[in-house]
Design an enzyme around this catalytic site. Structure first.
Site, PDB file in Angstrom:
ATOM      1  N   GLN A 106       0.821  -1.205   0.000  1.00  0.00           N
ATOM      2  CA  GLN A 106       0.000   0.000   0.000  1.00  0.00           C
ATOM      3  C   GLN A 106       0.861   1.264   0.000  1.00  0.00           C
ATOM      4  O   GLN A 106       0.322   2.364  -0.113  1.00  0.00           O
ATOM      5  CB  GLN A 106      -0.894   0.033   1.242  1.00  0.00           C
ATOM      6  CG  GLN A 106      -1.927  -1.065   1.313  1.00  0.00           C
ATOM      7  CD  GLN A 106      -2.679  -1.079   2.626  1.00  0.00           C
ATOM      8  OE1 GLN A 106      -2.765  -2.108   3.279  1.00  0.00           O
ATOM      9  NE2 GLN A 106      -3.241   0.052   3.033  1.00  0.00           N
TER      10      GLN A 106
ATOM     11  N   PHE B 208      -6.157  -3.791   3.721  1.00  0.00           N
ATOM     12  CA  PHE B 208      -6.796  -3.461   5.003  1.00  0.00           C
ATOM     13  C   PHE B 208      -5.826  -2.828   5.996  1.00  0.00           C
ATOM     14  O   PHE B 208      -6.059  -2.872   7.194  1.00  0.00           O
ATOM     15  CB  PHE B 208      -7.446  -4.703   5.621  1.00  0.00           C
ATOM     16  CG  PHE B 208      -8.314  -5.480   4.675  1.00  0.00           C
ATOM     17  CD1 PHE B 208      -9.437  -4.897   4.115  1.00  0.00           C
ATOM     18  CD2 PHE B 208      -8.000  -6.775   4.336  1.00  0.00           C
ATOM     19  CE1 PHE B 208     -10.240  -5.602   3.225  1.00  0.00           C
ATOM     20  CE2 PHE B 208      -8.793  -7.494   3.454  1.00  0.00           C
ATOM     21  CZ  PHE B 208      -9.917  -6.902   2.894  1.00  0.00           C
TER      22      PHE B 208
ATOM     23  N   GLU C 123       0.402  -1.487   4.521  1.00  0.00           N
ATOM     24  CA  GLU C 123       0.800  -0.081   4.522  1.00  0.00           C
ATOM     25  C   GLU C 123       2.250   0.075   4.925  1.00  0.00           C
ATOM     26  O   GLU C 123       3.011   0.825   4.328  1.00  0.00           O
ATOM     27  CB  GLU C 123      -0.105   0.721   5.457  1.00  0.00           C
ATOM     28  CG  GLU C 123       0.248   2.199   5.513  1.00  0.00           C
ATOM     29  CD  GLU C 123      -0.661   2.998   6.421  1.00  0.00           C
ATOM     30  OE1 GLU C 123      -0.343   4.171   6.688  1.00  0.00           O
ATOM     31  OE2 GLU C 123      -1.681   2.464   6.874  1.00  0.00           O
TER      32      GLU C 123
ATOM     33  N   ARG D 219      -4.719   8.243  16.765  1.00  0.00           N
ATOM     34  CA  ARG D 219      -6.083   8.129  16.239  1.00  0.00           C
ATOM     35  C   ARG D 219      -7.039   7.652  17.342  1.00  0.00           C
ATOM     36  O   ARG D 219      -8.190   8.074  17.400  1.00  0.00           O
ATOM     37  CB  ARG D 219      -6.086   7.182  15.048  1.00  0.00           C
ATOM     38  CG  ARG D 219      -7.433   6.948  14.400  1.00  0.00           C
ATOM     39  CD  ARG D 219      -7.964   8.143  13.638  1.00  0.00           C
ATOM     40  NE  ARG D 219      -7.362   8.382  12.361  1.00  0.00           N
ATOM     41  CZ  ARG D 219      -7.957   9.012  11.354  1.00  0.00           C
ATOM     42  NH1 ARG D 219      -9.204   9.436  11.475  1.00  0.00           N
ATOM     43  NH2 ARG D 219      -7.324   9.250  10.224  1.00  0.00           N
TER      44      ARG D 219
ATOM     45  N   ARG E  42      -7.884  -1.441   9.177  1.00  0.00           N
ATOM     46  CA  ARG E  42      -9.085  -0.658   8.887  1.00  0.00           C
ATOM     47  C   ARG E  42      -9.687  -0.064  10.168  1.00  0.00           C
ATOM     48  O   ARG E  42     -10.137  -0.779  11.048  1.00  0.00           O
ATOM     49  CB  ARG E  42     -10.096  -1.566   8.211  1.00  0.00           C
ATOM     50  CG  ARG E  42     -11.126  -0.880   7.362  1.00  0.00           C
ATOM     51  CD  ARG E  42     -11.942  -1.924   6.633  1.00  0.00           C
ATOM     52  NE  ARG E  42     -12.712  -1.367   5.543  1.00  0.00           N
ATOM     53  CZ  ARG E  42     -13.313  -2.084   4.602  1.00  0.00           C
ATOM     54  NH1 ARG E  42     -13.214  -3.409   4.636  1.00  0.00           N
ATOM     55  NH2 ARG E  42     -14.003  -1.517   3.649  1.00  0.00           N
TER      56      ARG E  42
ATOM     57  N   PHE F 230      -7.796   1.966  12.183  1.00  0.00           N
ATOM     58  CA  PHE F 230      -6.551   2.611  12.601  1.00  0.00           C
ATOM     59  C   PHE F 230      -6.605   3.157  14.028  1.00  0.00           C
ATOM     60  O   PHE F 230      -6.265   4.299  14.289  1.00  0.00           O
ATOM     61  CB  PHE F 230      -6.220   3.745  11.612  1.00  0.00           C
ATOM     62  CG  PHE F 230      -4.749   4.087  11.518  1.00  0.00           C
ATOM     63  CD1 PHE F 230      -3.877   3.281  10.822  1.00  0.00           C
ATOM     64  CD2 PHE F 230      -4.264   5.225  12.119  1.00  0.00           C
ATOM     65  CE1 PHE F 230      -2.524   3.618  10.715  1.00  0.00           C
ATOM     66  CE2 PHE F 230      -2.917   5.571  12.034  1.00  0.00           C
ATOM     67  CZ  PHE F 230      -2.053   4.756  11.327  1.00  0.00           C
TER      68      PHE F 230
ATOM     69  N   THR G 109      -3.540  12.104   9.949  1.00  0.00           N
ATOM     70  CA  THR G 109      -3.292  12.996  11.087  1.00  0.00           C
ATOM     71  C   THR G 109      -1.858  13.509  11.105  1.00  0.00           C
ATOM     72  O   THR G 109      -1.575  14.474  11.807  1.00  0.00           O
ATOM     73  CB  THR G 109      -3.618  12.277  12.409  1.00  0.00           C
ATOM     74  OG1 THR G 109      -2.934  11.025  12.467  1.00  0.00           O
ATOM     75  CG2 THR G 109      -5.121  12.030  12.508  1.00  0.00           C
TER      76      THR G 109
ATOM     77  N   ALA H 265      -5.956   5.520   5.377  1.00  0.00           N
ATOM     78  CA  ALA H 265      -6.694   6.580   6.074  1.00  0.00           C
ATOM     79  C   ALA H 265      -7.987   6.962   5.375  1.00  0.00           C
ATOM     80  O   ALA H 265      -8.536   8.035   5.635  1.00  0.00           O
ATOM     81  CB  ALA H 265      -5.814   7.816   6.275  1.00  0.00           C
TER      82      ALA H 265
ATOM     83  N   GLU I 257     -13.114   3.156   5.830  1.00  0.00           N
ATOM     84  CA  GLU I 257     -12.983   2.734   7.222  1.00  0.00           C
ATOM     85  C   GLU I 257     -14.218   2.937   8.099  1.00  0.00           C
ATOM     86  O   GLU I 257     -14.538   2.080   8.930  1.00  0.00           O
ATOM     87  CB  GLU I 257     -11.784   3.450   7.859  1.00  0.00           C
ATOM     88  CG  GLU I 257     -10.454   2.988   7.308  1.00  0.00           C
ATOM     89  CD  GLU I 257      -9.304   3.832   7.832  1.00  0.00           C
ATOM     90  OE1 GLU I 257      -8.562   3.344   8.691  1.00  0.00           O
ATOM     91  OE2 GLU I 257      -9.160   4.986   7.382  1.00  0.00           O
TER      92      GLU I 257
END
Length: 747
Positions: free
Chosen positions: A189, A220, A224, A302, A334, A336, A432, A501, A705
């Site tokens: 990702q 998912f 990442e 988060r 998913r 986060f 973020t 995100a 998400e």
């Protein structure tokens, strides 16, 4: 418009990493991982494995030319050199002529280790001072003063488990070398991070590493950050052997060696007036981060942002710490970090409602966020989608009838009970880490009118390619069939942010619009010249026809594209987009971190077999704020898929580790996930049409998400059913609420 890749998927024509043509002399890599969770490496014996016929090379940390680290917070070794910190941590890579030989050779490697006692519990890690980064606290008002004003105060603890990503395509990469450039095909990702990590590992410039991603077989969040690790190992093998090398994890190795959704252990205290108005909320989150940072600090942040979910609470204190344990480094999934925090506030409200002797949804409704109210991190809540979705869900799905029906059923049945729960959500949209809110798009229009689009977004089943096609077709006024979405390639698009995100369509779609608009401006000027008119702004393109002041002209899209080339008009453009107005001050823990919020409400109904502890999900009925949908089929698929993951996480997906750090649920016979029989008998989804969102293409909103959090409602629906059988059975808040846990609680 249907998904543009649907036919290719059904006909097995869609290309993934394994479908890249392989050279006849390609080699295969397999990884030897640590057999224990914590220890010191004394000796590593590879002689027997190296002598195996077909083994070409065995690589260790000593064979890494430069940086032996991966991750955004680069602290995790690519190959362990002195110590090991989790079961399965890569220590050596076997490179062989076949996959079978490579895997066989890993079993011939022996290792001597000095064993240490591992830590797998986050509270234990915290008590020992094993913390990643620093502890953080968000505060609003003053909870300590306000407790005295509360008529009712309740306290409790929550345990919420991790979750396996279970993407269909396991972690894998294929790397070849051509003219001193590494060509990396990886299931990632985050192509830029993969490129940068490999370059640093080998001590070469970024431009010498080209990462290309056509699509993923699911991500998912699990690809990442962590996909970089496996791509780096494949690149190291290719670098040393000067051959193409493929590295593919088996399902069992993928489950054993990669991180999951973070488990959390949390304490809460909540106070309210006797009529259910919440005055104060304090919570402490102990995140089980695993052995290394990975994305744990961003995920923890988060959790801080979403600890009050969809509610306005004037006095809040939210504490959180990332606790280093001896499990594989946990990672993005998913939601986060938001789902874990939302589960805790919903648990606190459930316990508060019990103490007030009020329906849980009545307490929820009294405290729902209103526009202009302040969130704990200093941002004003602006959406009316929360109140609207709640009211529509209650009215359109007739909650009063559901409540009466379930009450009557429970009064007349002993062995089975029913329950319901209302689950509102409020989820902020943006990275973020502010600098990540950027994207690029490269658009070419060819002389025949066809269009090529490259962006930094990765297609991983979320329908990005379909939505980008729709965005560009709408902007250019042409048929979607003319548009081709290219693979995600670090040579065409540099320095891209990860596809994560829920902002991939927002960012890359806006970048695509910026690029197409540049070309459109040039084409309109040319069209005005050819039509002999003076106002290019009055030119419009629709259905591949050229209009002036709303009237069709003799010009067409294909004629205009060809003319532009002959008139030396630039038919290429690069668009660069950054999200405006987002920022966050981490010294003050205040700011405006989100471009907007996605809201919605779900009603969940269940039936519980009180003799066996088994249950079924009767219905999930959702009203979801989607803005203006870019593609209804794609968006409904995203809501249903996210819901399935949320329901599974709350119920049957029980991710268990032993005290020694070994994954016990290490295959699909032991780790249960939702199948078609598990899913609700009825799923109803209504979208709120609200086209005013300025931060996404054509007024759309992110969808990846937020719907996962609707699944949290099933826990509280089951809890209600359990309490109808035995009032004391709802005392603990431990998810997932497996049939075994239900049965033990009932008796």
């Amino acid at each position: 418009m249907q998904r543009i890749d649907a036919h290719a998927h059904v006909r097995s024509e869609a290309e993934f990493v394994d479908d890249v043509p392989s050279p006849s002399d390609m080699l295969y890599a397999a990884v030897f991982g640590s057999p224990i969770a914590k220890g010191k490496i004394l000796n590593l014996h590879t002689k027997l494995a190296l002598a195996t016929d077909g083994v070409v090379e065995i690589l260790t940390a000593d064979d890494i030319p430069q940086h032996n680290q991966w991750g955004t917070i680069a602290e995790c070794p690519i190959l362990a050199s002195h110590t090991v910190s989790y079961v399965g941590q890569p220590i050596a890579v076997v490179v062989a002529k076949t996959k079978a030989i490579a895997q066989k050779a890993t079993k011939l490697i022996s290792i001597q280790l000095e064993k240490f006692t591992p830590v797998v519990n986050p509270r234990e890690a915290f008590s020992q001072g094993n913390i990643i980064g620093t502890q953080r606290t968000f505060a609003l008002g003053d909870v300590d003063i306000v407790w005295a004003d509360c008529d009712v105060i309740v306290e409790g603890s929550c345990e919420v488990g991790g979750q396996e990503h279970l993407y269909l395509e396991t972690q894998r990469a294929r790397v070849s070398i051509n003219e001193h450039t590494l060509h990396v095909h990886a299931s990632t990702q985050n192509p830029h991070l993969t490129q940068e990590t490999i370059a640093k590992m080998l001590g070469i410039p970024n431009h010498a590493v080209q990462v290309d991603v056509k699509r993923l077989g699911g991500g998912f969040g699990g690809k990442e950050e962590q996909a970089t690790h496996w791509a780096s190992l494949a690149a190291l093998a290719a670098w040393h052997t000067n051959h193409a090398v493929e590295l593919v994890l088996s399902r069992s190795d993928d489950m054993r060696m990669t991180g999951k959704r973070h488990p959390y252990s949390s304490d809460f205290k909540i106070g309210a007036t006797k009529d259910g108005k919440i005055l104060a909320y304090a919570v402490q989150h102990y995140q089980n981060s695993g052995a290394y940072a990975d994305l744990s600090l961003a995920i923890l942040e988060r959790s801080l942002f979403h600890s009050t979910n969809a509610y306005y609470i004037p006095n809040v204190r939210i504490f959180a710490a990332a606790c280093r344990t001896n499990l594989p480094p946990n990672t993005a999934m998913r939601g986060f970090g938001a789902p874990q925090a939302m589960f805790v506030i919903e648990s606190a409200i459930a316990k508060l409602a019990d103490a007030l002797d009020m329906p849980r949804e009545e307490v929820q409704a009294k405290n729902l966020l209103q526009p202009q109210q302040l969130l704990p991190y200093g941002q004003q809540f602006q959406s009316d989608g929360l109140q609207t979705s709640w009211q529509k869900a209650i009215k359109n799905y007739d909650l009063a009838s559901i409540r009466d029906r379930i009450t009557n059923y429970n009064a007349s049945h002993f062995a089975t009970k029913k329950g319901y729960a209302v689950m509102p959500i409020c989820f902020g949209i943006s990275f973020t880490a502010t600098f990540l809110n950027q994207a690029s798009a490269l658009v070419h229009i060819y002389t025949d009118g066809s269009v090529s689009i490259s962006t930094g977004g990765v297609e991983m089943g979320q329908g990005l390619s379909t939505k980008l096609t729709e965005i560009a077709a709408t902007a250019l006024g042409i048929k979607p069939e003319r548009i081709k979405i290219e693979s995600t390639n670090t040579t065409r698009i540099a320095n891209m942010s990860a596809s994560a995100a829920s902002v991939t369509t927002d960012l890359n779609g806006n970048a695509t619009l910026l690029a197409t608009n540049q070309i459109l401006e040039r084409l309109k000027v040319l069209a005005a010249q050819q039509l002999g008119v003076t106002e290019p702004t009055q030119i419009a393109i629709a259905d591949e026809k050229i209009f002036y002041e709303g009237r069709e002209t003799e010009l067409t899209w294909t004629v205009l594209a060809k003319s532009a080339h002959l008139e030396q008009v630039n038919l290429s453009a690069h668009g660069f987009y950054t999200t405006p107005e987002v920022y966050f001050d981490r010294d003050q823990e205040k700011g405006h971190p989100f471009a907007y919020h996605v809201c919605g409400t779900a009603i969940v109904e269940v039936t519980l077999d009180c003799l066996r502890g088994t249950y079924g999900i009767d219905a999930v009925k959702i009203v979801h704020d989607l803005g203006r949908s870019l593609n209804d089929l794609v968006d409904r698929g995203q809501v249903e898929g996210a819901l399935a993951q949320g329901l599974g996480w709350m119920t049957i997906e029980d991710l268990q580790f032993s005290a020694k750090g070994h994954l016990l649920a290490n295959n699909l016979a032991k780790y249960k996930v939702p199948d078609i029989q598990f899913m609700p008998k009825q799923i109803a989804i209504a979208f709120l049409e609200n086209p005013d969102n300025q931060f996404a293409p054509y007024g759309s909103k992110a969808v990846g998400e937020p719907p996962l959090m609707y699944g949290i409602g099933v826990f509280f629906a089951l809890r209600q059913a359990m309490q109808s059988f035995n009032l004391d059975s709802g005392e603990t808040f431990h998810a997932p609420l497996t049939p075994e846990r239900v049965l033990l609680a009932l008796y």
